[in-house]
Design a protein around this motif. Structure first.
Motif, short mmCIF file in Angstrom:
data_model
loop_
_atom_site.label_atom_id
_atom_site.label_comp_id
_atom_site.label_asym_id
_atom_site.label_seq_id
_atom_site.Cartn_x
_atom_site.Cartn_y
_atom_site.Cartn_z
N ILE A 9 0.64 -1.21 0.08
CA ILE A 9 -0.06 0.13 0.03
C ILE A 9 0.91 1.10 -0.03
O ILE A 9 1.69 1.53 1.01
CB ILE A 9 -1.02 0.07 1.53
N CYS A 10 0.73 2.05 -1.04
CA CYS A 10 1.52 3.39 -0.98
C CYS A 10 0.83 4.41 -0.65
O CYS A 10 -0.43 4.34 -1.17
CB CYS A 10 1.92 3.41 -2.59
N ILE A 39 3.36 -4.81 2.63
CA ILE A 39 4.17 -3.91 3.11
C ILE A 39 3.57 -2.65 2.79
O ILE A 39 2.85 -2.08 1.76
CB ILE A 39 5.41 -3.79 1.62
N LEU A 40 3.59 -1.50 3.84
CA LEU A 40 3.01 -0.21 3.73
C LEU A 40 4.25 0.59 3.43
O LEU A 40 5.28 0.69 4.44
CB LEU A 40 2.43 0.27 5.23
N SER A 41 4.21 1.26 2.49
CA SER A 41 5.38 2.24 2.03
C SER A 41 4.73 3.81 1.94
O SER A 41 3.87 3.92 1.37
CB SER A 41 5.97 1.83 0.52
N TYR A 42 5.47 4.65 2.71
CA TYR A 42 4.56 5.86 2.87
C TYR A 42 5.78 7.02 3.09
O TYR A 42 6.91 6.81 3.38
CB TYR A 42 3.79 6.02 3.95
N ASN A 43 5.46 8.09 2.51
CA ASN A 43 6.52 9.27 2.59
C ASN A 43 6.18 9.90 3.92
O ASN A 43 5.38 9.49 4.56
CB ASN A 43 6.02 10.18 1.53
N LYS A 69 9.06 3.96 5.76
CA LYS A 69 8.72 5.17 5.90
C LYS A 69 10.02 6.06 5.26
O LYS A 69 11.23 5.75 5.58
CB LYS A 69 8.50 5.67 7.17
N THR A 70 9.83 6.70 4.27
CA THR A 70 11.07 7.73 3.68
C THR A 70 11.46 8.84 4.55
O THR A 70 10.43 9.23 4.93
CB THR A 70 10.62 8.07 2.27
N LYS A 71 12.46 9.11 4.38
CA LYS A 71 12.71 10.48 5.18
C LYS A 71 12.42 11.71 4.67
O LYS A 71 12.43 12.70 5.10
CB LYS A 71 14.13 10.31 5.42
#
Length: 182
Positions: A9-10, A39-43, A69-71
């Protein structure tokens, strides 16, 4: 047994939509968890996303549910690319945090993948709904009446992209074979 499908999930902010999507997934994955990873991928976020993530970490088995989580804020394409690189399964389904999916769809996808291990791409038909309601904005996009296995899906995809100018609404309708994507 190796897992078959990564469901990723984006998202960026909009924790309410994320909570609804994870609620759908918690119901849909019952009996299928041994074949899936999430996978939960989030900004980086500015809302209460972390509260939502904490809630679902307690509900999903930790080995089933991971987060990235991206920085800093990165593009949707970079987020999806990370998901493909992180997947430990044969297939990956990248879904948007705000696309409603019927409960039975996950089981349908798993069955198609099990029965057709040569598939490189599974495209699901979908309608478009108005945001915030369940009102139909567009009938299902593909003129397919029954399940079809098509070796050359380029005309269908080109037609969709031409009509919708590359809309990301198409994202949730795709299940990719990781080997083909890489």
């Amino acid at each position: 047994m190796n897992k078959l499908l990564t469901i990723t999930i984006c998202r960026f902010n909009r924790a309410t939509f994320l909570d609804e999507q994870l609620s759908w997934l918690a119901k849909a994955i019952k009996g299928l968890a041994s074949e899936c990873e999430i996978i939960l991928s989030y900004n980086c976020f500015t809302d209460n996303t972390q509260v939502t993530i904490n809630k679902w970490h307690k509900i999903f088995n930790q080995s089933l549910f991971t987060t990235n989580k991206t920085k800093s804020t990165i593009s949707v394409v970079a987020t999806i690319s990370h998901c493909f690189q992180s997947a430990i399964t044969k297939y990956a389904w990248v879904i948007s945090h705000d696309d409603p999916i019927q409960k039975r769809t996950l089981e349908y996808v798993i069955n198609i993948l099990r029965n057709n291990p040569e598939l490189a791409l599974l495209t699901l038909n979908f309608p478009r709904l108005y945001v915030g309601s369940s009102k139909l904005a567009h009938e299902p996009y593909f003129p397919i009446r029954n399940k079809e296995i098509v070796s050359d899906c380029k005309p269908l995809i080109d037609n969709y992209l031409h009509k919708n100018f590359g809309s990301l609404a198409f994202m949730t309708a795709q299940v990719y074979k990781i080997q083909a994507v890489q």
